[in-house]
Design a protein around this motif. Structure first.
Motif, short mmCIF file in Angstrom:
data_model
loop_
_atom_site.label_atom_id
_atom_site.label_comp_id
_atom_site.label_asym_id
_atom_site.label_seq_id
_atom_site.Cartn_x
_atom_site.Cartn_y
_atom_site.Cartn_z
N ALA A 1 0.82 -1.20 0.00
CA ALA A 1 0.00 0.00 0.00
C ALA A 1 0.86 1.26 0.00
N LEU A 2 1.91 1.29 0.82
CA LEU A 2 2.77 2.47 0.88
C LEU A 2 3.49 2.69 -0.45
N HIS A 3 4.04 1.64 -1.01
CA HIS A 3 4.73 1.80 -2.30
C HIS A 3 3.77 2.32 -3.37
N THR A 4 2.56 1.79 -3.38
CA THR A 4 1.57 2.23 -4.37
C THR A 4 1.21 3.69 -4.16
N CYS A 5 0.99 4.08 -2.91
CA CYS A 5 0.64 5.46 -2.60
C CYS A 5 1.72 6.42 -3.08
N LEU A 6 2.98 6.11 -2.79
CA LEU A 6 4.08 6.99 -3.15
C LEU A 6 4.35 6.99 -4.64
N ARG A 7 4.18 5.85 -5.28
CA ARG A 7 4.46 5.76 -6.72
C ARG A 7 3.37 6.38 -7.56
N GLU A 8 2.12 6.08 -7.23
CA GLU A 8 0.99 6.52 -8.06
C GLU A 8 0.45 7.89 -7.65
N LYS A 9 0.88 8.41 -6.48
CA LYS A 9 0.38 9.70 -5.97
C LYS A 9 -1.15 9.65 -5.82
N ARG A 10 -1.61 8.61 -5.16
CA ARG A 10 -3.03 8.41 -4.90
C ARG A 10 -3.20 7.97 -3.45
N PRO A 11 -4.37 8.21 -2.85
CA PRO A 11 -4.60 7.72 -1.49
C PRO A 11 -4.74 6.20 -1.44
N VAL A 12 -4.42 5.64 -0.29
CA VAL A 12 -4.64 4.22 -0.01
C VAL A 12 -5.35 4.12 1.33
N HIS A 13 -6.07 3.03 1.55
CA HIS A 13 -6.85 2.87 2.78
C HIS A 13 -6.58 1.50 3.37
N ILE A 14 -6.22 1.45 4.65
CA ILE A 14 -5.89 0.20 5.32
C ILE A 14 -6.67 0.09 6.62
N GLN A 15 -7.47 -0.95 6.74
CA GLN A 15 -8.16 -1.24 8.00
C GLN A 15 -7.25 -2.09 8.89
N ILE A 16 -7.18 -1.70 10.18
CA ILE A 16 -6.33 -2.40 11.15
C ILE A 16 -7.24 -2.94 12.25
N PRO A 17 -7.49 -4.25 12.29
CA PRO A 17 -8.34 -4.80 13.35
C PRO A 17 -7.82 -4.44 14.74
N SER A 18 -8.73 -4.15 15.63
CA SER A 18 -8.34 -3.61 16.94
C SER A 18 -7.61 -4.61 17.82
N ASP A 19 -7.72 -5.91 17.53
CA ASP A 19 -7.11 -6.91 18.41
C ASP A 19 -5.77 -7.42 17.90
N ILE A 20 -5.19 -6.79 16.87
CA ILE A 20 -3.92 -7.31 16.35
C ILE A 20 -2.73 -6.38 16.60
N THR A 21 -2.98 -5.13 17.04
CA THR A 21 -1.89 -4.14 17.06
C THR A 21 -0.79 -4.50 18.04
N HIS A 22 -1.11 -5.28 19.10
CA HIS A 22 -0.09 -5.62 20.09
C HIS A 22 0.46 -7.03 19.89
N LEU A 23 0.07 -7.70 18.81
CA LEU A 23 0.63 -9.02 18.51
C LEU A 23 1.99 -8.86 17.85
N THR A 24 2.92 -9.77 18.13
CA THR A 24 4.26 -9.69 17.54
C THR A 24 4.31 -10.45 16.22
N ILE A 25 5.11 -9.91 15.31
CA ILE A 25 5.30 -10.50 13.99
C ILE A 25 6.77 -10.39 13.60
N GLU A 26 7.15 -11.15 12.59
CA GLU A 26 8.51 -11.07 12.04
C GLU A 26 8.50 -10.01 10.93
N VAL A 27 9.44 -9.06 11.01
CA VAL A 27 9.50 -7.99 10.00
C VAL A 27 10.90 -7.95 9.41
N PRO A 28 11.04 -7.41 8.20
CA PRO A 28 12.37 -7.35 7.56
C PRO A 28 13.34 -6.49 8.38
N ASP A 29 14.60 -6.86 8.34
CA ASP A 29 15.64 -6.07 9.02
C ASP A 29 15.99 -4.81 8.24
N GLU A 30 15.91 -4.86 6.90
CA GLU A 30 16.32 -3.72 6.09
C GLU A 30 15.28 -2.60 6.18
#
Length: 557
Positions: free
Chosen positions: A150-179
């Protein structure tokens, strides 16, 4: 590396330059807001409603290159959709985030508040999707892939993007890229890049009258500084659409004036339409920037730059990063010595008639005579934009308006967003009383944040632009006359913003001189005759009635 979903999202927003998220709290986004509160280098700025937040994010993006708003599911998202659609129409990159019901509730289709209580959790995304480039709901399993997409598309196309974030996932841990997240556009196909450069240079060498024609995509895709450098090196003349106002200096000797079809500045239509090498940037012609569709660009002679392609006299080149192409052209185009007498165009000195009542014909040049270089001018759709449009802004002015979407009330929250992103710049907002009443609450956020703009409230007791289209004296174009100058202290008793009122040229001049000496914000209410209008609006109104209502439709007497 492991982190929480919320911290990952925050890190990504910071990586693209977001230091303020604007929006409205709601139960589905509070868990994320707790993480924003605890993060360094980013903060939440609450607005009075979600529509204003979307407008503010748009204004922020015009300074920083991208903006971000936060709403809650359903009632918040849909309240913001007009502002999101405006960003889409004006090609402004905005990241719209919305707290969503818990993931288990959406997967098991529970009936919940802020929904239609029918278990359908796709309908909000479906409603927003036509106005965004990406509309998705993230989960712990897909958030890295989907949020980055979504971020790459927003910056490349110069258009808005919309992302819903469920309320029960924000404090869950995930694996993310180091770079770290990269905002760079992909590089060009080498052969296509060289072929495009050769084609442009060949056409340029053959041209007798090359001209640049600027529109808003010149700015959106970051071409402005490259164009400025090319124009200075080659000494090529340039024009602009009304929707690309002040992207380059309007007081430069190479500036031809505004191109607007048959409503162009004198001599500009003939010059632009007869150019044998006309540089454009995906111009989008609507009735207001085409002289009611009287534009006739020479298609066979157009050299058009999009963000990922170029069109050279009918030949398309795709797979290129246009910024790379412009860098090659800047290096290889021949330099031309500027004439010795090449000086900035002087704007006639404004002579104040102290006793004269304010009029549209004289007020706008009066204001322009007081504008500073390198400031930000924000002009509301209607009287303000039409009044300022023909006048040449000082060098370095950034001119913000909404010429395509034209949603009234946009500019007051946009001022908030722009000032949050660039508080060091001098901001002047011109807004009519009718437009102001739609989003007036956001003045409270501006004074709360201790921002220091000059807000010019044009009080002509109603919808002047609508009067000149239809209903000149009908009460549907009237509005309640507020005590506007008192509002800063209504919203914040101890605000440092000072209020001024002017009805004559002398009172306006005195107010502007006092404002120039002060470091405080200013709210300036100017009073004009309700039936006075800029000359451009006097012509625009009847043409609009003709276009909108047909030969048998109503007209002003």
């Amino acid at each position: 590396m492991r982190t929480t979903v919320g911290e990952f999202i925050i890190d990504r927003l910071k990586a693209i330059g977001i230091t303020e998220i604007v929006g409205v709290p709601g139960d589905f986004n509070l868990s994320f807001l707790e993480q924003v509160r605890d993060a360094e280098g980013i903060r939440f700025v609450g607005t009075c409603n979600e529509l204003n937040a979307a407008y503010a994010a748009d204004g922020y993006a015009r300074q920083r290159g991208v903006g971000c708003l936060l709403t809650t599911y359903g009632v918040g998202e849909l309240s913001a959709i007009n502002g999101i659609a405006g960003a889409r129409a004006e090609h402004v990159p905005v990241v719209s985030l919305a707290g969503a019901p818990p993931l288990y509730a959406t997967e098991y289709r529970w009936a919940m508040h802020h929904s239609l209580a029918d278990g359908d959790y796709a309908n909000m995304l479906e409603a927003i999707a036509p106005f965004t480039e990406v509309a998705c709901r993230v989960t712990p399993m897909n958030v890295v892939e989907e949020f980055d997409r979504a971020l790459h598309t927003c910056l490349r196309e110069k258009r808005p993007v919309h992302i819903q974030i469920p309320s029960d996932i924000t404090h869950l841990t995930i694996e993310v890229p180091d770079e770290p997240f990269s905002t760079a556009l992909a590089s060009s196909d080498t052969e296509r890049l060289e072929a495009a450069a050769d084609a442009v240079l060949k056409r340029f060498a053959e041209a007798k009258d090359p001209i640049f024609l600027l529109d808003q995509d010149t700015d959106r895709h970051g071409f402005t500084e490259k164009f400025r450098a090319i124009i200075e090196k080659t000494q090529l003349p340039y024009s602009q659409l009304t929707s690309g106002k002040a992207l380059l200096s309007e007081r430069h000797p190479l500036f031809l004036g505004v191109y607007n079809g048959s409503a162009s500045a004198p001599g500009v239509q003939e010059r632009v339409e007869n150019s044998d090498f006309l540089v454009t940037t995906n111009p989008r012609f609507i009735e207001v920037n085409s002289g009611s569709y009287t534009h006739h660009l020479p298609e066979k002679n157009i050299v058009n730059f999009g963000d990922q392609h170029a069109l050279v006299a009918g030949e398309y080149f795709v797979g290129i990063n246009t910024l790379e192409l412009l860098a090659i052209l800047l290096e290889k185009l021949p330099a031309v010595q500027a004439p010795a007498a090449s000086e900035q165009v002087e704007v006639p000195e404004f002579v104040v008639d102290k006793q004269a009542p304010l009029t549209q014909a004289r007020m706008w040049p009066h204001f322009v005579s007081h504008l500073e270089e390198n400031g930000v001018v924000i002009a509301e759709a209607g009287t303000s934009n039409i009044g300022l449009g023909p006048l040449r802004m000082p060098a370095g002015t950034q001119y913000i308006n909404s010429p395509i979407w034209g949603s009234i009330g946009f500019t007051l929250p946009a001022l908030l967003g722009s000032m949050l992103a660039a508080p060091e710049r001098r901001h002047v907002l011109f807004i009519g009383d009718g437009s102001f009443q739609l989003t007036a609450q956001e003045l409270s956020t501006i004074v709360r944040e201790e921002l220091k703009p000059l807000i010019v409230l044009v009080n002509n007791k109603g919808y002047t632009i609508e009067r000149f289209i239809l209903g000149m004296e009908d009460e549907y174009n009237d509005i309640q006359d507020w005590s506007y100058a008192e509002l800063p202290k209504v919203f914040m008793r101890d605000t440092t913003m000072k209020s001024y009122v002017a009805r004559t040229e002398g009172e306006l001049e005195e107010a502007l001189q006092q404002i120039a000496k002060s470091d405080d914000g200013a709210f300036l209410e100017v009073h004009l005759d309700p039936f006075d209008a800029p000359r451009g609006l006097q012509a625009f109104g009847p043409l609009t009635a003709e276009f909108d209502y047909g030969p048998r439709g109503p007209r002003n007497p």
